[in-house]
Design a protein around this motif. Sequence first.
Motif, mmCIF file in Angstrom:
data_model
loop_
_atom_site.group_PDB
_atom_site.id
_atom_site.type_symbol
_atom_site.label_atom_id
_atom_site.label_comp_id
_atom_site.label_asym_id
_atom_site.label_seq_id
_atom_site.Cartn_x
_atom_site.Cartn_y
_atom_site.Cartn_z
ATOM 1 N N GLU A 67 0.832 -1.202 0.000
ATOM 2 C CA GLU A 67 0.000 0.000 0.000
ATOM 3 C C GLU A 67 0.868 1.255 0.000
ATOM 4 N N ARG A 68 1.966 1.230 0.787
ATOM 5 C CA ARG A 68 2.885 2.373 0.802
ATOM 6 C C ARG A 68 3.531 2.565 -0.558
ATOM 7 N N GLN A 69 3.886 1.456 -1.201
ATOM 8 C CA GLN A 69 4.493 1.540 -2.523
ATOM 9 C C GLN A 69 3.509 2.115 -3.547
ATOM 10 N N GLN A 70 2.254 1.645 -3.452
ATOM 11 C CA GLN A 70 1.236 2.160 -4.358
ATOM 12 C C GLN A 70 1.002 3.646 -4.133
ATOM 13 N N GLN A 71 0.979 4.051 -2.843
ATOM 14 C CA GLN A 71 0.803 5.462 -2.525
ATOM 15 C C GLN A 71 1.970 6.281 -3.056
ATOM 16 N N LYS A 72 3.172 5.743 -2.923
ATOM 17 C CA LYS A 72 4.357 6.435 -3.419
ATOM 18 C C LYS A 72 4.300 6.590 -4.941
ATOM 19 N N LEU A 73 3.886 5.505 -5.616
ATOM 20 C CA LEU A 73 3.758 5.561 -7.074
ATOM 21 C C LEU A 73 2.702 6.582 -7.489
ATOM 22 N N LEU A 74 1.585 6.605 -6.740
ATOM 23 C CA LEU A 74 0.522 7.565 -7.030
ATOM 24 C C LEU A 74 1.019 8.994 -6.855
ATOM 25 N N GLU A 75 1.746 9.244 -5.762
ATOM 26 C CA GLU A 75 2.288 10.580 -5.515
ATOM 27 C C GLU A 75 3.291 10.983 -6.586
ATOM 28 N N GLN A 76 4.096 10.026 -7.024
ATOM 29 C CA GLN A 76 5.056 10.314 -8.102
ATOM 30 C C GLN A 76 4.330 10.664 -9.397
ATOM 31 N N GLN A 77 3.244 9.911 -9.677
ATOM 32 C CA GLN A 77 2.460 10.193 -10.875
ATOM 33 C C GLN A 77 1.815 11.575 -10.798
ATOM 34 N N GLN A 78 1.257 11.901 -9.622
ATOM 35 C CA GLN A 78 0.647 13.209 -9.426
ATOM 36 C C GLN A 78 1.677 14.318 -9.570
ATOM 37 N N HIS A 79 2.870 14.069 -9.039
ATOM 38 C CA HIS A 79 3.958 15.057 -9.146
ATOM 39 C C HIS A 79 4.326 15.276 -10.607
ATOM 40 N N ARG A 80 4.419 14.175 -11.382
ATOM 41 C CA ARG A 80 4.737 14.302 -12.811
ATOM 42 C C ARG A 80 3.649 15.097 -13.539
ATOM 43 N N GLU A 81 2.383 14.790 -13.213
ATOM 44 C CA GLU A 81 1.278 15.498 -13.865
ATOM 45 C C GLU A 81 1.294 16.987 -13.511
ATOM 46 N N GLN A 82 1.567 17.294 -12.228
ATOM 47 C CA GLN A 82 1.648 18.690 -11.813
ATOM 48 C C GLN A 82 2.795 19.410 -12.512
ATOM 49 N N ALA A 83 3.920 18.704 -12.644
ATOM 50 C CA ALA A 83 5.075 19.290 -13.335
ATOM 51 C C ALA A 83 4.759 19.555 -14.799
ATOM 52 N N GLN A 84 4.027 18.633 -15.418
ATOM 53 C CA GLN A 84 3.634 18.807 -16.820
ATOM 54 C C GLN A 84 2.701 20.002 -16.976
ATOM 55 N N LYS A 85 1.716 20.116 -16.050
ATOM 56 C CA LYS A 85 0.788 21.246 -16.106
ATOM 57 C C LYS A 85 1.530 22.564 -15.894
ATOM 58 N N LYS A 86 2.481 22.549 -14.962
ATOM 59 C CA LYS A 86 3.268 23.755 -14.685
ATOM 60 C C LYS A 86 4.078 24.158 -15.905
ATOM 61 N N GLU A 87 4.655 23.165 -16.573
ATOM 62 C CA GLU A 87 5.439 23.456 -17.771
ATOM 63 C C GLU A 87 4.544 23.964 -18.894
ATOM 64 N N GLN A 88 3.364 23.370 -19.047
ATOM 65 C CA GLN A 88 2.424 23.825 -20.068
ATOM 66 C C GLN A 88 2.008 25.274 -19.818
ATOM 67 N N LYS A 89 1.768 25.594 -18.541
ATOM 68 C CA LYS A 89 1.376 26.957 -18.205
ATOM 69 C C LYS A 89 2.529 27.927 -18.442
ATOM 70 N N ARG A 90 3.747 27.481 -18.121
ATOM 71 C CA ARG A 90 4.919 28.330 -18.371
ATOM 72 C C ARG A 90 5.046 28.651 -19.860
ATOM 73 N N LEU A 91 4.822 27.643 -20.695
ATOM 74 C CA LEU A 91 4.895 27.858 -22.143
ATOM 75 C C LEU A 91 3.784 28.797 -22.610
ATOM 76 N N GLN A 92 2.599 28.652 -21.996
ATOM 77 C CA GLN A 92 1.509 29.576 -22.322
ATOM 78 C C GLN A 92 1.889 31.008 -21.954
ATOM 79 N N TYR A 93 2.490 31.172 -20.763
ATOM 80 C CA TYR A 93 2.937 32.496 -20.333
ATOM 81 C C TYR A 93 3.940 33.075 -21.327
#
Length: 286
Positions: A67-93
């Motif tokens: 369960e901890r591993q799954q949570q860690k993987l989920l958090e890593q995925q969320q972090h990647r998605e947030q980073a992608q959104k941040k980069e997309q917004k930076r490019l929009q800016y």
Amino acid sequence: MDLLNKKVTHMKWGTGTITAQDDAIVSIQFDEVAKKFVYPDAFELHLTIQNEQDAAKFSEMIVEKEERQQQKLLEQQQHREQAQKKEQKRLQYERLATNHKLHPQSQLVFWCDEEEKQAVFKDWTLFSGAMKSGQNKGKPNKAVRLHQNSAVIITARAPKTAEQDRRILGLYMVKEGFYGKLGDDGFIPAHSEFRIQLSEQESAQLYFWNYYMNDKTPNKMAWSTGKYRYFLNEWTAQILRDIYSLKTNQQEKTNVKLFLQHFCKVNQISINNISPRSGVLASISQ
């Protein structure tokens, strides 16, 4: 879990005793041979703990670890998605900053109610309101013309007074890096430096309709609906110039002058050639 000296069974080697254990390897002494296994993976494939209570505790530990591993993987995925959104917004800016063309009415004048008047000069942010109709009903309005050259003029009028009594309470430049097209939440935050709150005495001398005129109804002072409307860049420069003239405290005058210089620079206005105010009230008084 400490498994030292626990009895285990292996499908090939039979019964054995755990003689050593660390985070990666478990050593087991069988009757005729000593073996090392990957820990804890081998317990899912080859090894069984003989004691039922120990086996149950071990199973619980494995479940918790997974369960901890799954949570860690989920958090890593969320972090990647947030980073992608941040980069997309930076490019929009970047695209908005590169392609931006000054609009002659890229300032915003805001109608504050009593509750907003109490909050705006504390939080230094305003909400543009929600859509009233259509498929986007209920979603925040986007003040799409706002850019880093934009100011927000804060106005209000006392209850039961005429619209011509609307006064300017203060103004601010929008926050550094703010773009109205990307303002999905409808909030318009203030610049960290360029902010002005007027005193009651100063506000009493700054009537909004001295600056504003609707070309379609040049003799009418009416604000029927909506929380905000766009405002000419030149009119905002006039307001800042007049605020500078009102100020008597030297430090406040300096701050307003810096605000005015910055505003004129980003809006390509000559600070020495700001036109006289020509709103409805100013025209009537001439």
